[in-house]
Design a protein around this motif. Structure first.
Motif, PDB file in Angstrom:
ATOM      1  N   LEU A 264    -102.138 -12.064   2.471  1.00 31.64           N
ATOM      2  CA  LEU A 264    -101.690 -10.826   2.250  1.00 31.64           C
ATOM      3  C   LEU A 264    -101.775  -9.709   3.465  1.00 31.64           C
ATOM      4  O   LEU A 264    -102.745 -10.033   4.483  1.00 31.64           O
ATOM      5  N   GLY A 265    -101.101  -8.654   3.373  1.00 31.79           N
ATOM      6  CA  GLY A 265    -101.239  -7.928   4.812  1.00 31.79           C
ATOM      7  C   GLY A 265    -102.283  -6.691   4.743  1.00 31.79           C
ATOM      8  O   GLY A 265    -102.989  -6.817   3.841  1.00 31.79           O
ATOM      9  N   ALA A 298     -92.047   1.085  14.133  1.00 32.26           N
ATOM     10  CA  ALA A 298     -93.642   0.825  14.508  1.00 32.26           C
ATOM     11  C   ALA A 298     -93.952  -0.327  14.860  1.00 32.26           C
ATOM     12  O   ALA A 298     -94.977  -0.426  15.722  1.00 32.26           O
ATOM     13  N   GLY A 299     -93.284  -1.259  14.447  1.00 32.40           N
ATOM     14  CA  GLY A 299     -93.596  -2.900  14.721  1.00 32.40           C
ATOM     15  C   GLY A 299     -94.807  -3.420  14.076  1.00 32.40           C
ATOM     16  O   GLY A 299     -95.135  -4.421  14.314  1.00 32.40           O
ATOM     17  N   ARG A 300     -95.288  -2.635  12.950  1.00 36.81           N
ATOM     18  CA  ARG A 300     -96.191  -3.018  12.164  1.00 36.81           C
ATOM     19  C   ARG A 300     -95.706  -3.410  10.680  1.00 36.81           C
ATOM     20  O   ARG A 300     -94.481  -2.648  10.335  1.00 36.81           O
ATOM     21  N   THR A 301     -96.383  -3.906   9.952  1.00 36.22           N
ATOM     22  CA  THR A 301     -95.915  -4.164   8.260  1.00 36.22           C
ATOM     23  C   THR A 301     -96.423  -3.125   7.659  1.00 36.22           C
ATOM     24  O   THR A 301     -97.516  -2.313   7.901  1.00 36.22           O
ATOM     25  N   ARG A 302     -95.635  -2.613   6.507  1.00 31.09           N
ATOM     26  CA  ARG A 302     -96.034  -1.585   5.575  1.00 31.09           C
ATOM     27  C   ARG A 302     -95.905  -1.719   4.289  1.00 31.09           C
ATOM     28  O   ARG A 302     -94.866  -2.605   4.303  1.00 31.09           O
ATOM     29  N   VAL A 331     -87.340  -2.391   7.693  1.00 27.70           N
ATOM     30  CA  VAL A 331     -86.978  -1.087   7.356  1.00 27.70           C
ATOM     31  C   VAL A 331     -87.112  -0.110   8.075  1.00 27.70           C
ATOM     32  O   VAL A 331     -87.910  -0.216   9.266  1.00 27.70           O
ATOM     33  N   VAL A 332     -86.702   1.097   8.162  1.00 26.07           N
ATOM     34  CA  VAL A 332     -87.136   2.375   8.977  1.00 26.07           C
ATOM     35  C   VAL A 332     -87.834   3.357   8.198  1.00 26.07           C
ATOM     36  O   VAL A 332     -88.113   4.369   8.781  1.00 26.07           O
ATOM     37  N   GLY A 333     -88.116   3.085   6.966  1.00 26.78           N
ATOM     38  CA  GLY A 333     -88.880   4.133   6.302  1.00 26.78           C
ATOM     39  C   GLY A 333     -88.093   5.231   5.792  1.00 26.78           C
ATOM     40  O   GLY A 333     -88.547   6.383   5.851  1.00 26.78           O
TER      41      GLY A 333
END
Length: 460
Positions: A264-265, A298-302, A331-333
């Protein structure tokens, strides 16, 4: 040779898209597909529930893309009202509970898809389970809320939360003739925007007659002698209510995954590779609202709970399970919503997102109109843009306005995906005619202003 066994946990967008795509690629002689869904419905639009409640969508069935019977007609063994309660990773099997009969049984798999979705955030506060308090995550939730509204004689509604679901449900209750109060713990509504843009939403909601209280921390629900809700208390006040709608947000439903140690993240969602395969597990895939995805900016998971992503995840998973090939890069959100005629959109990073990943940036905010100013019906919109200091790379865009303001964010989403700078954006060849846009589209006006800010900062 026996058919390979595919088991899917979850019967909405990601799960049934995966099932359908896998079935297109392989027939029942090659691949058996068994899907478990704990509710009554499959393949439906949860995002449409506020519009069903408001009456804009006239019936529940309009939100259903494909019924259980239609899935079964395509050789998918779909078991509704059946909840998976345990995953045995080593034994390659899942335990299921038939919620109608109470029977439990094990089903084996060769390949497993976890599409358990998200669960509404429901704080453990006094009265949260009282009659008249509703979440709106599933069609069953929407049906229960409508039944409450039909029985309720009072006309006071309190919506807890002012994110996408909160503002959409505030609109729905307003359209049904309720006096609406929105209790928001944040500085402004729509925390997915920066506070200066959220202020525009607050002002518009007040103008529509929606009483919005910011900085309000809910402490409990009050009830009457019959156990029904009578009000909502905060740390500083009490608000009478005949019905309460929770729009606090959602979190990944990963209870089963957590119990067996799947990765899990930081936001509690399952971690997958580009093929949507669970990291470290060759025969397990995951998609939809229960996973975390890579934010390409951002280069991070969300964690982003959106039907658009869930359907794409399902297509990718189904292709890979069925012997084809697919990837989901990230994604770019991008997200869009509305409250009555006010449209709200964002893509990329907010100011605090950029700071959190150590990016230096500049911002520019402009006001324009959705059509040529002289054309009838031109309405104002506000566009805010973030760009990286020195490089000028676009980092994010937020739009609040009317008259088609929301979908203008798609231009910015494409620019973000392409890694464009704001200066490159100023040369984009966008469509123009007075009924559709000023000579300079508002997004391009914002790009030009951002370039000017960069130059003044000595970075462009």
């Amino acid at each position: 040779m026996a058919a390979e066994r595919l088991v899917i946990i979850g019967g909405d967008a990601a799960g049934m898209s995966a099932a359908s795509q896998a079935r297109r690629l392989k027939g029942p002689d090659e691949l058996s597909v068994t899907a478990f869904e704990r509710g009554h419905f499959t393949s439906y639009s949860a995002c449409g529930i506020p519009y069903w409640v408001s009456g804009d969508v006239t019936g529940r069935d309009q939100l259903i893309a494909r019924t259980p019977e239609e899935h079964r007609a395509r050789d998918i063994d779909l078991r509704t009202r059946t909840e998976v309660t345990e995953i045995d990773v080593a034994g390659r099997r899942v335990r299921a509970l038939d919620r109608e009969s109470g029977e439990t049984y094990w089903t084996g798999f060769d390949k497993l898809v976890i599409a358990t979705g998200a669960r509404p955030v429901r704080p453990e506060l006094p009265g949260m389970d009282a009659a008249g308090v509703h979440g709106v995550q599933t069609l069953d939730d929407g049906q229960a809320l409508l039944e409450t509204l039909e029985r309720t004689t009072g006309r006071r509604a309190v919506v807890v939360g002012a994110g996408y679901i909160g503002v959409e449900m505030a609109e729905a209750m307003l359209k049904r003739g309720y006096e609406v109060t929105v209790l928001n713990r944040a500085e402004q509504p729509m925390a997915t925007l920066d506070p200066d843009m959220g202020r525009l939403v607050h002002d518009a909601m007040d103008g529509l007659g929606i009483h919005t209280v910011n900085g309000a921390e809910v402490t409990g629900i009050t009830t009457g002698p019959d156990g029904r809700v009578t009000g909502v208390t905060t740390d500083g006040a009490s608000y009478p209510a005949d019905v309460v709608v929770l729009g606090i947000g959602v979190e990944p439903e990963t209870t089963l995954a957590r119990a067996v140690g799947l990765p899990l993240g930081p936001h509690g969602g399952l971690l997958t590779d580009l093929s949507m395969r669970v990291v470290g597990h060759e025969n397990i895939w995951a998609g939809g609202d229960c996973v975390e995805v890579l934010d390409l900016v951002a280069g991070r998971t969300r964690h982003i709970a959106l039907g658009t992503h869930a359907n794409k995840h399902g297509q990718v998973i189904g292709s890979n399970v069925g012997g084809g090939y697919g990837t989901f890069p990230g994604v770019v959100g991008t997200a869009v919503s509305k409250v009555c005629d006010l449209e709200i959109a964002r893509t990329g990073l907010r100011e605090r997102d950029a700071r959190a990943v150590g990016l230096r940036f500049v911002t520019a905010t402009i006001e324009s109109t959705g059509r040529a100013g002289y054309y009838p019906g031109a309405r104002p919109m506000t566009v805010k843009m973030l760009a990286e200091y020195r490089t000028g790379r676009l980092l994010g865009v937020q739009i609040v306005g009317r008259d088609g303001a929301g979908k203008r964010v798609d231009v910015a989403a494409v620019a973000l995906t392409a890694g464009m700078t704001v200066e490159q954006m100023t040369a984009l060849d966008l469509g123009y005619a007075p009924p559709f846009s000023p000579v300079w589209d508002p997004v391009l006006v914002a790009a030009r202003r951002t370039v000017s800010v960069l130059r003044k900062a000595g970075t462009a």
